[in-house]
Structure formats: structure tokens, C-alpha cells
Write a protein that holds these residues in place. Structure first.
Motif, mmCIF file in Angstrom:
data_model
loop_
_atom_site.group_PDB
_atom_site.id
_atom_site.type_symbol
_atom_site.label_atom_id
_atom_site.label_comp_id
_atom_site.label_asym_id
_atom_site.label_seq_id
_atom_site.Cartn_x
_atom_site.Cartn_y
_atom_site.Cartn_z
ATOM 1 N N THR A 110 0.907 -1.015 0.048
ATOM 2 C CA THR A 110 -0.059 -0.059 0.100
ATOM 3 C C THR A 110 0.782 1.318 -0.040
ATOM 4 O OG1 THR A 110 -1.827 -1.338 1.029
ATOM 5 C CG2 THR A 110 -1.917 1.130 1.171
ATOM 6 N N LEU A 111 0.558 2.250 -0.844
ATOM 7 C CA LEU A 111 1.333 3.348 -0.846
ATOM 8 C C LEU A 111 0.237 4.591 -0.267
ATOM 9 C CD1 LEU A 111 2.278 2.787 -4.663
ATOM 10 C CD2 LEU A 111 3.682 2.280 -2.542
ATOM 11 N N PHE A 112 0.788 5.587 0.530
ATOM 12 C CA PHE A 112 0.188 6.760 0.815
ATOM 13 C C PHE A 112 0.844 8.117 0.601
ATOM 14 C CE2 PHE A 112 -0.864 3.031 4.160
ATOM 15 C CZ PHE A 112 -2.129 3.271 3.970
ATOM 16 N N GLY A 113 -0.142 8.797 0.476
ATOM 17 C CA GLY A 113 0.483 10.320 0.391
ATOM 18 C C GLY A 113 -0.475 11.462 -0.181
ATOM 19 N N HIS A 114 -1.527 11.180 -0.953
ATOM 20 C CA HIS A 114 -2.712 12.069 -1.464
ATOM 21 C C HIS A 114 -3.464 12.567 0.120
ATOM 22 C CE1 HIS A 114 -2.806 12.252 -5.598
ATOM 23 N NE2 HIS A 114 -2.536 11.151 -5.618
ATOM 24 N N GLN A 115 -3.834 13.719 -0.082
ATOM 25 C CA GLN A 115 -4.508 14.554 1.110
ATOM 26 C C GLN A 115 -6.020 14.166 0.984
ATOM 27 O OE1 GLN A 115 -2.348 15.184 3.728
ATOM 28 N NE2 GLN A 115 -1.029 14.265 2.359
ATOM 29 N N ASP A 116 -6.351 13.967 -0.307
ATOM 30 C CA ASP A 116 -7.999 13.981 -0.490
ATOM 31 C C ASP A 116 -8.132 12.609 -1.430
ATOM 32 O OD1 ASP A 116 -10.521 14.505 -0.573
ATOM 33 O OD2 ASP A 116 -10.302 16.463 -1.654
ATOM 34 N N THR A 161 -3.202 17.805 -6.510
ATOM 35 C CA THR A 161 -2.016 17.333 -7.042
ATOM 36 C C THR A 161 -2.266 16.073 -7.987
ATOM 37 O OG1 THR A 161 -1.839 15.614 -5.372
ATOM 38 C CG2 THR A 161 -0.935 18.015 -4.976
ATOM 39 N N ILE A 162 -1.220 16.010 -8.896
ATOM 40 C CA ILE A 162 -0.900 14.505 -9.539
ATOM 41 C C ILE A 162 0.222 13.977 -9.047
ATOM 42 C CG2 ILE A 162 -0.510 13.686 -11.878
ATOM 43 C CD1 ILE A 162 -2.289 15.793 -13.107
ATOM 44 N N ARG A 163 0.268 12.838 -8.875
ATOM 45 C CA ARG A 163 1.295 12.123 -8.203
ATOM 46 C C ARG A 163 1.820 10.794 -9.137
ATOM 47 N NH1 ARG A 163 1.726 13.456 -1.960
ATOM 48 N NH2 ARG A 163 0.198 15.176 -1.947
ATOM 49 N N ILE A 164 3.277 10.830 -9.211
ATOM 50 C CA ILE A 164 3.743 9.688 -10.033
ATOM 51 C C ILE A 164 4.450 8.674 -8.891
ATOM 52 C CG2 ILE A 164 5.712 8.863 -11.493
ATOM 53 C CD1 ILE A 164 3.495 10.264 -13.052
ATOM 54 N N TRP A 165 3.808 7.489 -8.695
ATOM 55 C CA TRP A 165 4.411 6.568 -7.710
ATOM 56 C C TRP A 165 5.332 5.778 -8.193
ATOM 57 C CZ3 TRP A 165 1.984 7.238 -2.856
ATOM 58 C CH2 TRP A 165 0.714 7.998 -2.810
ATOM 59 N N LYS A 166 6.642 5.594 -7.586
ATOM 60 C CA LYS A 166 7.902 4.969 -8.248
ATOM 61 C C LYS A 166 8.143 3.736 -7.240
ATOM 62 C CE LYS A 166 10.603 8.362 -10.526
ATOM 63 N NZ LYS A 166 12.018 9.029 -10.545
ATOM 64 N N ILE A 167 7.381 2.591 -7.778
ATOM 65 C CA ILE A 167 7.131 1.292 -6.732
ATOM 66 C C ILE A 167 8.295 0.747 -6.222
ATOM 67 C CG2 ILE A 167 5.923 -0.838 -6.479
ATOM 68 C CD1 ILE A 167 4.065 1.316 -7.465
ATOM 69 N N GLU A 191 10.074 3.193 -3.701
ATOM 70 C CA GLU A 191 9.224 3.689 -2.633
ATOM 71 C C GLU A 191 8.910 5.106 -2.611
ATOM 72 O OE1 GLU A 191 10.033 1.440 0.503
ATOM 73 O OE2 GLU A 191 9.377 -0.595 0.005
ATOM 74 N N SER A 192 9.088 5.847 -3.663
ATOM 75 C CA SER A 192 9.137 7.325 -3.673
ATOM 76 C C SER A 192 7.925 7.786 -4.595
ATOM 77 C CB SER A 192 10.436 7.801 -4.135
ATOM 78 O OG SER A 192 10.536 7.430 -5.521
ATOM 79 N N GLN A 193 7.442 9.138 -4.479
ATOM 80 C CA GLN A 193 6.718 9.651 -5.323
ATOM 81 C C GLN A 193 7.027 11.085 -5.881
ATOM 82 O OE1 GLN A 193 3.039 11.186 -2.652
ATOM 83 N NE2 GLN A 193 4.105 9.666 -1.448
ATOM 84 N N LEU A 194 6.445 11.388 -7.052
ATOM 85 C CA LEU A 194 6.720 12.933 -7.557
ATOM 86 C C LEU A 194 5.550 13.725 -7.485
ATOM 87 C CD1 LEU A 194 9.045 12.088 -10.650
ATOM 88 C CD2 LEU A 194 9.837 12.603 -8.215
ATOM 89 N N VAL A 195 5.483 14.758 -7.043
ATOM 90 C CA VAL A 195 4.209 15.395 -6.909
ATOM 91 C C VAL A 195 3.980 16.614 -7.771
ATOM 92 C CG1 VAL A 195 2.683 16.550 -5.234
ATOM 93 C CG2 VAL A 195 4.484 15.312 -4.343
ATOM 94 N N PHE A 196 2.851 16.958 -8.453
ATOM 95 C CA PHE A 196 2.901 17.936 -9.695
ATOM 96 C C PHE A 196 1.581 18.678 -9.248
ATOM 97 C CE2 PHE A 196 4.744 14.052 -11.526
ATOM 98 C CZ PHE A 196 5.520 14.613 -12.241
ATOM 99 N N TYR A 197 1.644 19.936 -9.395
ATOM 100 C CA TYR A 197 0.681 20.980 -9.187
ATOM 101 C C TYR A 197 0.364 21.894 -10.130
ATOM 102 C CZ TYR A 197 1.998 20.276 -4.099
ATOM 103 O OH TYR A 197 2.109 19.851 -2.841
#
Length: 477
Positions: free
Chosen positions: A276-282, A304-310, A313-319
Motif C-alpha cells: 500500500t502507498l500513501f501520500g494524497h491528502q484527499d 495534485t497529480i502524483r507519480i508513484w515509483k514502486i 518507494e517514492s513519489q513525485l508531486v505535480f501542481y
């Protein structure tokens, strides 16, 4: 006495010839018929020799002598056949070499495409050849009782799977437009029912066409065998509605997104949960993936739009959007398109945190003067590795856009008239048609209703210029 006897014989002969026809003897210039026929046959048989001139006779004789002179020996015949065999071998080798060179060119072209695709720089230039379809050619498939919320197309483009708020799933035959299979929905708590008992919000199909996954408001992910629509597994684990599903290309790895703000990874072939991956606030409203071991999600009102690098175990956040980001789709491995309820459509590059291009009020505005509101963008679709993007809203049309080189600009190509909420859009894998899922309501809620709309599946043929037999391939910067 003797003279008397001869006289009597002559008289009898004269008397006997009175009633009988005398046989005509051949005259001096006549021959018997048999002899004439024999003579004629002799003439026909010997006619060549009779009419042949001495010169022609001499030439024929010389030819016969020449033929006798050039009659080859056994050794010469072997040599001639050997030369002929060697010449045939040489021609075969030349043909084989040409065929191998052609194959090498094809392989090199495919390898180049694969490398560009992996780098996210493959861009087939198709938009310039597309022409608006005739509205009369748009096929409408009716079967769901409530608004269609999602759909997918099988990898071979032969079938469409659609789902709706009536909890049903329908498998359609693209060519005939007939229902191949219907999985009925039921009310919550119905005993013995195999299927969904709540609104289905999302679905995905594996790239080999083996598995179909569907997610609903009851927090369930149901796995089906796509060929037979037989139920295989049910995944539980999300704590709220499942709003996005996507199979990683070339694998049976499944990504799921939920209103519980998490992304989960599953192995469908092994019927196993991975992580399971967590990060989004909504709440997460949409999800997509391609062949890389990563996925992209739209985060609704967290903006946000997020890229999840499995693996990392990291993510990129786009606004970029001002409103709720309701849909997202990858164009290739390095670019994506998204839509929001502020009416904007954005193009993104994975190497930059801000949009490369944004179109505000992409489907114009509605409402009374001074109180205009932009039409929400309810769905987006991209023709994989091309420069064509489609957007859907409730503005009575689907819009097709051209991505300029480098994905720096979106240009409107044309509108396709469709009344209702366009809740789902998918291009066929060949790019020959576009499928739209139409509903009277938005897929995520019931904010308002378009009564004149029909809950249906629309198959839109994509016309191209006849001269454009092959799409050009470019490398995006």
C-alpha cells in the motif's frame, strides 16, 4: 448358219438394253473416281515437296546439318547444367540477401520505436490526418439502465466492457454491436449473488486480455476472466470506494486507487496483495499506468497529480489545476494529460512539476451572464504514443486535440456532438475508433442530471486522409 447365230445374238442384246441404263465408260480425258481420290491424297501428302522452292530446300538441309554439328557431348551437357545451377543459386542468394536486409530494416525500425517508447519520446504524428466523423456513422449501444461510469477495450479491439451505476457489466461485440455477456447487479445483501451490489466506478483489462478488474463503492475489487466473464477473485483491503484501476502493461500487476487516499498493488495471477502507498491528502479520483513499474494518480481536491515509483518507494508531486483533478491519462512514458472541474485541461512532462501546456475553459462556459461556470472535464483519453488527445464533459460534445511537438501546446482539432456526461473515453489500440461512455449524471455523484441524455456506449469512427497510409513517427523533445 454361223452368220445367222451372230445376228440373233446382236438382236437379243439390243432388245435387253432397252430397260437398263448403260454404264458410262470413262472417256479419254477422265479417270475413275477412286483413282482421282488417290491422286488427290498423293497431292496433299507431297504438296510441301511439290511447292518448296530449291532455295528453301537448301536452307532446310543446311539447318539440319547445323543441328547435327552443334549436338553437344555428355561432358558439354554437364558443364552447361552446372552453369545453369550456379546461376539459379546466385539468384536465390540475391533474393535471400534482399529479404534479410528488409527484415533487418523492419527490426531496426521496431527497435528504434521501442527505445523511443521506453524513453517516452515516441510520437506518432496522426492528428494532422484526422477528419471529423459523420454524426450518422456514430453507433449507439443501449443496455445499461443507469449512467455508464467506465469502460475498457480488449487488446484486440474486438470487445468493449462497460459498467454503470446499475452495478451491471456488459461485454459488447464491436463489429456487431451485440451483447456478448451481461453480469447483472444486485442489491446489497443479496445472498448467492456473484458480482457488484454498488455503483461500479472503474475497470481495467490486462494487456494480454486475460483478466478484467472492476472496482465499486463497496470497497471491493472483483477479478473476472475476460473471455468468459467468470468470477475469479474478490480483493478486499480498501477502506472506501475504489475509484481507479490499471494493469501494468505486459504484466498481471494491478494498481488500485481509492477514496481512502491510498494506492494498493496486487498480483492478480497469484491472487495476492503486494503493498500500500500513501501520500494524497484527499480522495483519489483517477489512476493510469504503462509498462514502467510506476503509476500516476489524480488527487481530486488536494490539487495534485502524483507519480508513484514502486521499486524506489517514492513519489513525485505535480501542481497546476485550480479545482478538483478528476481524471488523468498517460500519453507515453514521459507525458500525460489531466482534466479538472475548473474546466482546464493540462499537458505534463514527468520531468517538470508544472504543466507544459494548459487550456482554460477547454469546453467553454455555461450559466447566466455574469455567473458563468466552466464545464467540468469529466474524462480524458490519449491515443498511446501519438499527438492526439480527447476530452469529455457535459457540454454536448467530445473534443479532440492535437499536442504540438514537445507537448508545449494543445490545439483544438474538432468537436464530436454527444449529449450527456461523457464519463469515460477510450481510443482503440489501432486508433481506428473512439469509444465514449455517456450518462445522465457524473460518474462520481449526482450534482445535476441531463434528462435528454441517453445512458449509452457510443462508438465513434476516426476518419483519416486517404493519402495518409502511414503515420509519420517523430521524436518529441
Amino acid at each position: 448358219m454361223a452368220a445367222t447365230g451372230r445376228k440373233k445374238q446382236q438382236q437379243e442384246a439390243a432388245a435387253g438394253g432397252v430397260g437398263r441404263k448403260r454404264r458410262k465408260l470413262p472417256g479419254a480425258g477422265e479417270r475413275p473416281r477412286q483413282k482421282v481420290a488417290a491422286a488427290k491424297l498423293d497431292e496433299e501428302i507431297s504438296s510441301d515437296s511439290d511447292v518448296e522452292s530449291p532455295a528453301l530446300s537448301g536452307k532446310r538441309k543446311r539447318d539440319n546439318e547445323a543441328e547435327e554439328e552443334i549436338e553437344e557431348t555428355a561432358q558439354e551437357k554437364k558443364l552447361r547444367l552446372a552453369k545453369l545451377y550456379l546461376e539459379q543459386l546466385r539468384q536465390q542468394e540475391e533474393e535471400k540477401a534482399e529479404e534479410e536486409a528488409f527484415k533487418e530494416e523492419l527490426v531496426a525500425g521496431r527497435l528504434k520505436e521501442d527505445v523511443l517508447e521506453q524513453k517516452g519520446k515516441l510520437q506518432r504524428l496522426i492528428a494532422k490526418d484526422l477528419r471529423p466523423p459523420d454524426p450518422a456513422e456514430i453507433r449507439v449501444l443501449r443496455g445499461h439502465q443507469l449512467p455508464i461510469t467506465c469502460l475498457v477495450i480488449s487488446p484486440d479491439d474486438k470487445y468493449i466492457f462497460s459498467a454503470a451505476k446499475d452495478c451491471s457489466i456488459i461485454k459488447w461485440d464491436v463489429e456487431s454491436g451485440k451483447k456478448e455477456h451481461v453480469i447483472r447487479g444486485a442489491k446489497k445483501g443479496t445472498e448467492g449473488h456473484v458480482g457488484h451490489t454498488a455503483h461500479i466506478l472503474c475497470m481495467a483489462i490486462s494487456s494480454d486480455g486475460k483478466y478484467l478488474a472492476t472496482g465499486d463503492r463497496n470497497k471491493l475489487i472483483v477479478i473476472w476472466e475476460a473471455a468468459t466473464c467468470e468470477h475469479l477473485y474478490t480483493f478486499t483491503g480498501h477502506r472506501d470506494a475504489v475509484s481507479g484501476l490499471s494493469f501494468r502493461k505486459g504484466t498481471h500487476q494491478l494498481y488500485s486507487a481509492s477514496h481512502d487516499r491510498s494506492v494498493k498493488v496486487w498480483n492478480v495471477a497469484e491472487n495476492a496483495y503486494v503493498e500500500t502507498l500513501f501520500g494524497h491528502q484527499d480522495v483519489i479520483t483517477g489512476l493510469d499506468s504503462l509498462s514502467r513499474e510506476c503509476c500516476v494518480t489524480s488527487g481530486g481536491r488536494d490539487g495534485t497529480i502524483r507519480i508513484w515509483k514502486i521499486p524506489e518507494e517514492s513519489q513525485l508531486v505535480f501542481y497546476g489545476h485550480q479545482g478538483s483533478i478528476d481524471c488523468v491519462q498517460l500519453i507515453n512514458e514521459e507525458h500525460m494529460v489531466s482534466g479538472a472541474d475548473d474546466g482546464s485541461v493540462a499537458l505534463w512532462g514527468l520531468s517538470k512539476k508544472k504543466p507544459l501546456a494548459t487550456v482554460r475553459q477547454a469546453h467553454s462556459n455555461h450559466g447566466t451572464q455574469g455567473l458563468e461556470q466552466p464545464y467540468w472535464i469529466s474524462s480524458v483519453a490519449a491515443m498511446l504514443n501519438s499527438d492526439v488527445v480527447a476530452t469529455g464533459s457535459c457540454s454536448a460534445s467530445v473534443r479532440l486535440w492535437k499536442c504540438n511537438e514537445g507537448f508545449r501546446k494543445l490545439e483544438l482539432l474538432f468537436d464530436i456532438p454527444l449529449v450527456g456526461f461523457v464519463n469515460s473515453l477510450k481510443f482503440s489500440n489501432t486508433g481506428d475508433f473512439l469509444v465514449a461512455g455517456i450518462g445522465q449524471e457524473h460518474r462520481l455523484g449526482r450534482w445535476w442530471r441531463i434528462k435528454e441524455a441517453k445512458n449509452s456506449i457510443c462508438i465513434i469512427p476516426l476518419k483519416r486522409m486517404a493519402a495518409a497510409s502511414n503515420a509519420q513517427i517523430g521524436e518529441s523533445s
